[in-house]
Scaffold this motif. Sequence first.
Motif, PDB file in Angstrom:
ATOM      1  N   LEU A 297       0.828  -1.209   0.000  1.00 17.29           N
ATOM      2  CA  LEU A 297       0.000   0.000   0.000  1.00 17.29           C
ATOM      3  C   LEU A 297       0.861   1.257   0.000  1.00 17.29           C
ATOM      4  O   LEU A 297       0.591   2.218  -0.749  1.00 17.29           O
ATOM      5  CB  LEU A 297      -0.909  -0.004   1.230  1.00 17.29           C
ATOM      6  CG  LEU A 297      -2.063  -1.002   1.223  1.00 17.29           C
ATOM      7  CD1 LEU A 297      -2.603  -1.202   2.637  1.00 17.29           C
ATOM      8  CD2 LEU A 297      -3.189  -0.542   0.287  1.00 17.29           C
ATOM      9  N   LEU A 298       1.907   1.270   0.814  1.00 17.81           N
ATOM     10  CA  LEU A 298       2.778   2.445   0.893  1.00 17.81           C
ATOM     11  C   LEU A 298       3.537   2.676  -0.413  1.00 17.81           C
ATOM     12  O   LEU A 298       3.883   3.818  -0.732  1.00 17.81           O
ATOM     13  CB  LEU A 298       3.753   2.285   2.058  1.00 17.81           C
ATOM     14  CG  LEU A 298       3.126   2.428   3.451  1.00 17.81           C
ATOM     15  CD1 LEU A 298       4.010   1.789   4.509  1.00 17.81           C
ATOM     16  CD2 LEU A 298       2.868   3.895   3.777  1.00 17.81           C
ATOM     17  N   ASP A 299       3.791   1.613  -1.159  1.00 22.30           N
ATOM     18  CA  ASP A 299       4.451   1.758  -2.455  1.00 22.30           C
ATOM     19  C   ASP A 299       3.591   2.531  -3.453  1.00 22.30           C
ATOM     20  O   ASP A 299       4.102   3.303  -4.268  1.00 22.30           O
ATOM     21  CB  ASP A 299       4.769   0.382  -3.050  1.00 22.30           C
ATOM     22  CG  ASP A 299       6.078  -0.182  -2.545  1.00 22.30           C
ATOM     23  OD1 ASP A 299       6.838   0.552  -1.882  1.00 22.30           O
ATOM     24  OD2 ASP A 299       6.340  -1.373  -2.814  1.00 22.30           O
ATOM     25  N   ARG A 300       2.278   2.344  -3.392  1.00 21.94           N
ATOM     26  CA  ARG A 300       1.391   2.902  -4.405  1.00 21.94           C
ATOM     27  C   ARG A 300       0.645   4.160  -3.954  1.00 21.94           C
ATOM     28  O   ARG A 300       0.263   4.988  -4.797  1.00 21.94           O
ATOM     29  CB  ARG A 300       0.337   1.859  -4.831  1.00 21.94           C
ATOM     30  CG  ARG A 300       0.865   0.626  -5.547  1.00 21.94           C
ATOM     31  CD  ARG A 300       1.435   0.907  -6.939  1.00 21.94           C
ATOM     32  NE  ARG A 300       0.582   1.723  -7.780  1.00 21.94           N
ATOM     33  CZ  ARG A 300      -0.368   1.261  -8.603  1.00 21.94           C
ATOM     34  NH1 ARG A 300      -0.596  -0.051  -8.649  1.00 21.94           N
ATOM     35  NH2 ARG A 300      -1.060   2.075  -9.352  1.00 21.94           N
ATOM     36  N   LEU A 301       0.388   4.286  -2.658  1.00 24.78           N
ATOM     37  CA  LEU A 301      -0.495   5.341  -2.171  1.00 24.78           C
ATOM     38  C   LEU A 301       0.287   6.395  -1.387  1.00 24.78           C
ATOM     39  O   LEU A 301       1.049   6.076  -0.477  1.00 24.78           O
ATOM     40  CB  LEU A 301      -1.595   4.756  -1.278  1.00 24.78           C
ATOM     41  CG  LEU A 301      -2.425   3.618  -1.885  1.00 24.78           C
ATOM     42  CD1 LEU A 301      -3.494   3.172  -0.897  1.00 24.78           C
ATOM     43  CD2 LEU A 301      -3.040   4.030  -3.212  1.00 24.78           C
ATOM     44  N   ALA A 302       0.053   7.649  -1.733  1.00 29.34           N
ATOM     45  CA  ALA A 302       0.683   8.750  -1.001  1.00 29.34           C
ATOM     46  C   ALA A 302      -0.025   8.990   0.322  1.00 29.34           C
ATOM     47  O   ALA A 302       0.614   9.310   1.327  1.00 29.34           O
ATOM     48  CB  ALA A 302       0.675  10.023  -1.851  1.00 29.34           C
TER      49      ALA A 302
END
Length: 438
Positions: free
Chosen positions: A404-409
């Motif tokens: 999730l942290l890879d894709r979402l700011a």
Amino acid sequence: MATDEQVVYDPQTYQTGMPYEQLTRLREAAPVSWVPERSVDGAEHGPGYWAVWRHAEVKQVLKRPQLFSSELGATQIRDPATPEDLAYVQKSMLNMDPPEHSRLRRIVNRSFTPRAVERLRERIVERARLIVDEMIDGSTDHTADFAKVAADLPVWTLADVLGVPQTDRYLMFDWASRVIGFQDPEYAAISLTDATGTTPMAKAALAVRPSPGPDGTMPDPRTRGGIPDLYAYAHELAAEKRRAPGEDIMSLMLSQVDGDGLSTDEFENMFWLFAVAGNETLRNGIPGGMYALLHHPEQWRRLAADRSLLPGAADEMLRWWTPVIHFRRTATEDTELAGQRIAAGDKVVVYFASANRDPRAFDDPDTFDVTRSAADHLSFGHGPHYCLGSMLGKAQLVAMFDALLDRLAEVRAAGEPQRLRSNFQHGIKHLPIGWTLR
């Protein structure tokens, strides 16, 4: 006006949130106190039980099975309906005391060693990224029901561990929903598995799935006769594994059945334990972690800045949310706990949801802090029954939030959550979220 004990016992309470105010008052008033069992959902009044609210006393109970038994009355507050029902569930490792519990644990332990978990980790990471990509790419407005999204990783992982074909994995979602959510009308009769594309084993199981009776209720899924589709599938899968054994737990268990190390009842109960209980902690722990981050956006930013915090954050999510609210033991003899006299045969119920917020164990316990050292949380239990799958569970939490942290700011709430009606499982049925992409 309802007493704090009545509020905590009532499954209706949990549809609006965990009753932390009541738990705090009960915990601060006494480490152990009496809770009446009033009639709920047509069930008869029970005899009542001793509730254990504080962290240290919960650990004392869980590490002394010779005094506080899992077997005598099983591990749910409500007694099994008949002696036959009790005798059957006593064949489950969950409801056994040493040495029988130790014997079954040894049979499956090698499937959950650090080396075994490490072999699964790469696939867990890959699947978590695929789930997150599908969530994002499948949304036209940058919103999704994260509870549904998150449910796929535990059932996918369990299917891999058990050797269940991935096409059949949502059978485990349905079984767990019916068993854990039996107090919730939405889950009690749930059937989300689409037979299209499933194996003949799944179709055979679905053919014997029970239907609601004339009064609209389902048979009790915590009995042998209440969830025949699960047991039908277990035996169909067993036949397949005998023809083509693999390295999964089912193949391992069957080698023990065929070698007279595991009885048929024990095998059935072991499959139930993994397919149901092995699902629920993570199925609600992952959305619980997201709920915590939605309400503490500064913690999301901390994790985004330092991914090395994720393993500790997984423990903090499990502590702060606490997926399993309580478990029961039964006193084997007259005893005393924290100055409270307890008679032989009395129910003793440990409240993880209270113990994990005990200020004697955790500083500022109501605060969600991903930098906290929360490894002493009790969401995986303690003592002989400490969860075999704890490392596997944490690996899934870390993989999901890393993806999730890879894709979402950033993430935000996109609606009100819908919680499970249950005084046993701290569950989220629906968790609408929105996001901004990196």
